[in-house]
Design a protein around this motif. Structure first.
Motif, PDB file in Angstrom:
ATOM      1  N   UNK A 285      -8.944 -37.976 -35.528  1.00 44.44           N
ATOM      2  CA  UNK A 285      -9.127 -39.434 -35.458  1.00 44.44           C
ATOM      3  C   UNK A 285      -9.458 -39.971 -34.072  1.00 44.44           C
ATOM      4  N   UNK A 286      -9.231 -39.179 -33.024  1.00 48.24           N
ATOM      5  CA  UNK A 286      -9.543 -39.642 -31.673  1.00 48.24           C
ATOM      6  C   UNK A 286     -10.932 -39.235 -31.210  1.00 48.24           C
ATOM      7  N   UNK A 287     -11.666 -38.538 -32.026  1.00 49.65           N
ATOM      8  CA  UNK A 287     -13.011 -38.072 -31.675  1.00 49.65           C
ATOM      9  C   UNK A 287     -14.028 -39.149 -32.066  1.00 49.65           C
ATOM     10  N   UNK A 288     -14.792 -39.711 -31.108  1.00 50.11           N
ATOM     11  CA  UNK A 288     -15.760 -40.753 -31.454  1.00 50.11           C
ATOM     12  C   UNK A 288     -17.007 -40.241 -32.168  1.00 50.11           C
ATOM     13  N   UNK A 289     -17.255 -38.926 -32.140  1.00 60.38           N
ATOM     14  CA  UNK A 289     -18.493 -38.393 -32.699  1.00 60.38           C
ATOM     15  C   UNK A 289     -18.708 -38.737 -34.171  1.00 60.38           C
ATOM     16  N   UNK A 290     -17.730 -38.533 -35.067  1.00 61.14           N
ATOM     17  CA  UNK A 290     -18.003 -38.854 -36.469  1.00 61.14           C
ATOM     18  C   UNK A 290     -18.314 -40.326 -36.687  1.00 61.14           C
ATOM     19  N   UNK A 291     -17.719 -41.187 -35.865  1.00 64.35           N
ATOM     20  CA  UNK A 291     -17.990 -42.616 -36.002  1.00 64.35           C
ATOM     21  C   UNK A 291     -19.389 -42.958 -35.493  1.00 64.35           C
ATOM     22  N   UNK A 292     -19.876 -42.198 -34.512  1.00 63.74           N
ATOM     23  CA  UNK A 292     -21.260 -42.378 -34.079  1.00 63.74           C
ATOM     24  C   UNK A 292     -22.216 -42.032 -35.214  1.00 63.74           C
ATOM     25  N   UNK A 293     -21.881 -40.993 -35.964  1.00 67.17           N
ATOM     26  CA  UNK A 293     -22.708 -40.630 -37.116  1.00 67.17           C
ATOM     27  C   UNK A 293     -22.642 -41.717 -38.189  1.00 67.17           C
ATOM     28  N   UNK A 294     -21.442 -42.246 -38.449  1.00 67.67           N
ATOM     29  CA  UNK A 294     -21.313 -43.335 -39.417  1.00 67.67           C
ATOM     30  C   UNK A 294     -22.103 -44.561 -38.965  1.00 67.67           C
ATOM     31  N   UNK A 295     -22.151 -44.772 -37.661  1.00 65.35           N
ATOM     32  CA  UNK A 295     -22.870 -45.926 -37.126  1.00 65.35           C
ATOM     33  C   UNK A 295     -24.361 -45.835 -37.432  1.00 65.35           C
ATOM     34  N   UNK A 296     -24.909 -44.613 -37.427  1.00 66.12           N
ATOM     35  CA  UNK A 296     -26.333 -44.474 -37.753  1.00 66.12           C
ATOM     36  C   UNK A 296     -26.608 -44.954 -39.177  1.00 66.12           C
ATOM     37  N   UNK A 297     -25.683 -44.714 -40.087  1.00 65.56           N
ATOM     38  CA  UNK A 297     -25.889 -45.142 -41.466  1.00 65.56           C
ATOM     39  C   UNK A 297     -25.796 -46.660 -41.601  1.00 65.56           C
ATOM     40  N   UNK A 298     -24.779 -47.265 -40.992  1.00 66.10           N
ATOM     41  CA  UNK A 298     -24.628 -48.714 -41.129  1.00 66.10           C
ATOM     42  C   UNK A 298     -25.799 -49.449 -40.491  1.00 66.10           C
ATOM     43  N   UNK A 299     -26.314 -48.928 -39.361  1.00 67.49           N
ATOM     44  CA  UNK A 299     -27.467 -49.558 -38.716  1.00 67.49           C
ATOM     45  C   UNK A 299     -28.702 -49.407 -39.596  1.00 67.49           C
ATOM     46  N   UNK A 300     -28.927 -48.188 -40.130  1.00 70.21           N
ATOM     47  CA  UNK A 300     -30.104 -47.944 -40.976  1.00 70.21           C
ATOM     48  C   UNK A 300     -30.088 -48.808 -42.223  1.00 70.21           C
ATOM     49  N   UNK A 301     -28.907 -49.066 -42.755  1.00 72.86           N
ATOM     50  CA  UNK A 301     -28.771 -49.866 -43.971  1.00 72.86           C
ATOM     51  C   UNK A 301     -28.668 -51.361 -43.680  1.00 72.86           C
ATOM     52  N   UNK A 302     -28.760 -51.728 -42.406  1.00 76.91           N
ATOM     53  CA  UNK A 302     -28.626 -53.129 -41.989  1.00 76.91           C
ATOM     54  C   UNK A 302     -27.321 -53.731 -42.512  1.00 76.91           C
ATOM     55  N   UNK A 303     -26.299 -52.911 -42.489  1.00 79.43           N
ATOM     56  CA  UNK A 303     -24.959 -53.337 -42.910  1.00 79.43           C
ATOM     57  C   UNK A 303     -24.272 -53.936 -41.685  1.00 79.43           C
ATOM     58  N   UNK A 304     -24.433 -55.237 -41.479  1.00 77.23           N
ATOM     59  CA  UNK A 304     -23.934 -55.861 -40.260  1.00 77.23           C
ATOM     60  C   UNK A 304     -22.405 -55.814 -40.151  1.00 77.23           C
ATOM     61  N   UNK A 305     -21.658 -56.157 -41.217  1.00 74.89           N
ATOM     62  CA  UNK A 305     -20.193 -56.044 -41.093  1.00 74.89           C
ATOM     63  C   UNK A 305     -19.745 -54.608 -40.834  1.00 74.89           C
ATOM     64  N   UNK A 306     -20.394 -53.637 -41.525  1.00 75.71           N
ATOM     65  CA  UNK A 306     -20.038 -52.238 -41.318  1.00 75.71           C
ATOM     66  C   UNK A 306     -20.352 -51.790 -39.906  1.00 75.71           C
ATOM     67  N   UNK A 307     -21.516 -52.190 -39.383  1.00 77.86           N
ATOM     68  CA  UNK A 307     -21.885 -51.836 -38.015  1.00 77.86           C
ATOM     69  C   UNK A 307     -20.892 -52.420 -37.024  1.00 77.86           C
ATOM     70  N   UNK A 308     -20.498 -53.667 -37.236  1.00 74.15           N
ATOM     71  CA  UNK A 308     -19.529 -54.317 -36.351  1.00 74.15           C
ATOM     72  C   UNK A 308     -18.212 -53.540 -36.353  1.00 74.15           C
ATOM     73  N   UNK A 309     -17.725 -53.192 -37.544  1.00 67.88           N
ATOM     74  CA  UNK A 309     -16.434 -52.505 -37.656  1.00 67.88           C
ATOM     75  C   UNK A 309     -16.466 -51.132 -37.000  1.00 67.88           C
ATOM     76  N   UNK A 310     -17.525 -50.346 -37.295  1.00 58.96           N
ATOM     77  CA  UNK A 310     -17.596 -48.987 -36.749  1.00 58.96           C
ATOM     78  C   UNK A 310     -17.775 -49.023 -35.231  1.00 58.96           C
TER      79      UNK A 310
END
Length: 216
Positions: free
Chosen positions: A73-98
């Motif tokens: 849970x302290x590793x930022x890498x998986x969240x960086x990967x999740x961020x690519x998905x929220x940005x690609x999907x234009x999921x603004x709330x998801x991008x903000x949270x991640x």
């Protein structure tokens, strides 16, 4: 209370163009600043995610990212990967949270700040866009000319002027550079004059600017 005012399309595009650097920032994150406290299964997942982030186009394995996030849970890498998905999907709330979660793990993560800049621009949150650009100006000196240009564009947006000048009154680190950029671009005299109230060291240059244009 600061109203949410509309940015001009030029201001929005300037911020979104900076946010588009997110992909490159994530690719850098795949090879630098790694969390190294894991174990063998986590290391395999980490290697898989890193490989995907370094590929062109980016490849994304949501399950691998979620599995690694649960293990480390302290590793930022998986969240960086999740961020690519929220940005690609234009999921603004998801991008903000991640992005905010990444910044809790690493407050200097430029990719997360760029993602937040994109969200602020999309949602026309001027004060947040300025605040994020201020952070990036400090964290990412190599791209300061781009951040200065985006801030100058916001300052020249009439509907954003009050919020912009309130930020300038706080004497941000980019203030002098933005004044110089505005003078070089021949921008609004009123805007530059207002900024020199907070940065009096640029008044002489402003007066020379007016003299050169025979406007005093």
């Amino acid at each position: 209370m600061i109203a949410r005012l509309l940015l001009t399309s030029a201001s929005v595009m300037a911020c979104l163009a900076l946010a588009a650097m997110l992909t490159g920032q994530l690719q850098v994150a795949a090879t630098t600043g790694r969390y190294t406290g894991g174990h063998a299964p986590a290391d395999r997942l980490r290697a898989e995610i890193q490989q995907g982030l370094k590929s062109t186009p980016l490849q994304y394995d949501r399950e691998a990212a979620l599995s690694l996030a649960r293990m480390e849970p302290l590793d930022p890498l998986p969240y960086s990967a999740l961020l690519t998905q929220t940005v690609a999907e234009r999921d603004l709330p998801g991008t903000q949270d991640v992005a905010e979660h990444i910044l809790r793990l690493n407050p200097r993560n430029q990719g997360a700040w760029l993602a937040l800049l994109g969200v602020a621009a999309e949602e026309n949150r001027i004060d947040d866009a300025i605040g994020t650009l201020s952070r990036l100006y400090v964290l990412d000196p190599d791209r300061r000319p781009q951040y200065i240009a985006a801030l100058a564009e916001i300052g020249q947006t009439p509907s954003a002027r009050i919020i912009f000048l309130k930020a300038v009154a706080g004497k941000p680190p980019w203030g002098l550079a933005v004044i110089d950029a505005l003078l070089e671009a021949g921008a609004s005299d009123d805007l530059v004059l207002a900024m020199t109230q907070s940065f009096p060291q640029r008044r002489q240059r402003y007066l020379r600017y007016l003299a050169d244009r025979n406007e005093w």
